[in-house]
Design an enzyme around this catalytic site. Structure first.
Site, PDB file in Angstrom:
ATOM      1  N   ARG A 181      53.001  60.491 114.403  1.00 43.18           N
ATOM      2  CA  ARG A 181      53.186  61.880 113.965  1.00 43.18           C
ATOM      3  C   ARG A 181      53.032  62.826 115.154  1.00 43.18           C
ATOM      4  O   ARG A 181      53.801  63.785 115.295  1.00 43.18           O
ATOM      5  CB  ARG A 181      52.186  62.230 112.864  1.00 43.18           C
ATOM      6  CG  ARG A 181      52.431  61.522 111.555  1.00 43.18           C
ATOM      7  CD  ARG A 181      51.443  61.961 110.492  1.00 43.18           C
ATOM      8  NE  ARG A 181      51.727  63.320 110.009  1.00 43.18           N
ATOM      9  CZ  ARG A 181      50.949  63.979 109.154  1.00 43.18           C
ATOM     10  NH1 ARG A 181      49.824  63.424 108.718  1.00 43.18           N
ATOM     11  NH2 ARG A 181      51.279  65.201 108.753  1.00 43.18           N
ATOM     12  N   CYS A 235      44.944  68.949 112.699  1.00 37.76           N
ATOM     13  CA  CYS A 235      45.572  67.779 112.076  1.00 37.76           C
ATOM     14  C   CYS A 235      46.816  68.263 111.351  1.00 37.76           C
ATOM     15  O   CYS A 235      47.554  69.088 111.881  1.00 37.76           O
ATOM     16  CB  CYS A 235      44.579  67.094 111.134  1.00 37.76           C
ATOM     17  SG  CYS A 235      43.981  68.196 109.821  1.00 37.76           S
TER      18      CYS A 235
END
Length: 279
Positions: A181, A235
């Site tokens: 990611r 995040c």
């Protein structure tokens, strides 16, 4: 726990045996699944004695808007009402637990600390640790007396998009998502893949104990984060970053800044996106 920085930090993790020995704690069940339905039915099927059900998405996070990310900060008055109804007072010891991955419990711990309440502990290993230690579950709802906590926002450092960009330029901004990611190779949740320019990657999974029973021990966490004292964390939406902040604090280090909107807020604002690895 007293750190070498001469700062007093409330030890954020608690084991099942210690939790069982506490005198009249306020216990919050915040079991949660990202993108899934409410876990209240799991609470009804068994929970820690005296635990109050808290809906993580509704009660710990604010409503989702066009910007602000998938898990924004709650309205202070709304949070105060939830906590008072759960029995949280100014002098309460609060124990928070989830399924054991620590994600929702850590964000709840972080939110209560941000709200000015210091005596908050996360049950390391969650409800599975409680059951594994041989302690019983309860199946009826408690009826706590109303608490008197006053929410005082701002007790922990928070970054917004502008501050996160500035932090990445002069300090260390840490992305705790998976490497795929971070590099922009895979993005299963948000509409844009990649990372904040200048951010480095420290995957959250590396904080786990080898047996998957909770967070790694204090020595391992200290070794992981000692060299990142000037770091701020983000995040996908501020949940994993709060768990990194929990691990950082459990290592005996001052709780770091968190970009609470994180990647979901960043891309909602059309900010610059980087891919691949940073130097």
């Amino acid at each position: 726990m007293r750190t070498s920085d001469n700062l007093w930090i409330m030890r954020p993790l608690i084991g099942a045996d210690e939790a069982a020995g506490l005198a009249e704690p306020v216990v919050l069940d915040v079991r949660w699944t990202l993108g899934g339905p409410s876990r209240e039915s799991d609470y009804r099927e068994g929970h820690l004695p005296y635990a109050v059900w808290i809906d993580f998405d509704r009660d710990i996070c604010g409503p989702v808007r066009e910007t602000g990310g998938r898990h924004p900060l709650p309205d202070p008055d709304a949070l105060q009402a939830v906590l008072r109804a759960a029995g949280v007072s100014e002098d309460s010891t609060v124990v928070v637990y989830d399924d054991g991955d620590g994600m929702a419990a850590a964000r709840t711990w972080w939110t209560l600390r941000w709200a000015g309440h210091e005596d908050v502990r996360v049950l390391d290993g969650g409800i599975d640790a409680w059951i594994g230690a041989g302690y019983p579950l309860a199946y009826t709802d408690p009826e706590p007396e109303s608490g008197d906590i006053t929410v005082r926002p701002g007790a922990l450092p928070v970054l917004d998009a502008e501050a996160a960009a500035a932090w990445a330029e002069r300090n260390e901004l840490v992305d705790v998502r998976t490497p795929e990611r971070y590099r922009g190779e895979n993005e299963p949740v948000d509409p844009v893949a990649g990372h904040i320019p200048g951010a480095v990657n420290l995957p959250l999974s590396d904080d786990n104990a080898p047996d998957g029973s909770g967070l790694a021990d204090t020595e391992a966490l200290r070794g992981r984060y000692e060299g990142h004292r000037e770091a701020a964390f983000y995040c996908g939406s501020g949940v994993g970053a709060a768990r990194a902040a929990l691990a950082f604090t459990a290592a005996g280090l001052p709780t770091p800044p968190v970009y609470i909107g994180s990647w979901s807020d960043w891309v909602s604002r059309g900010r610059e996106v980087a891919t691949g690895e940073e130097r």
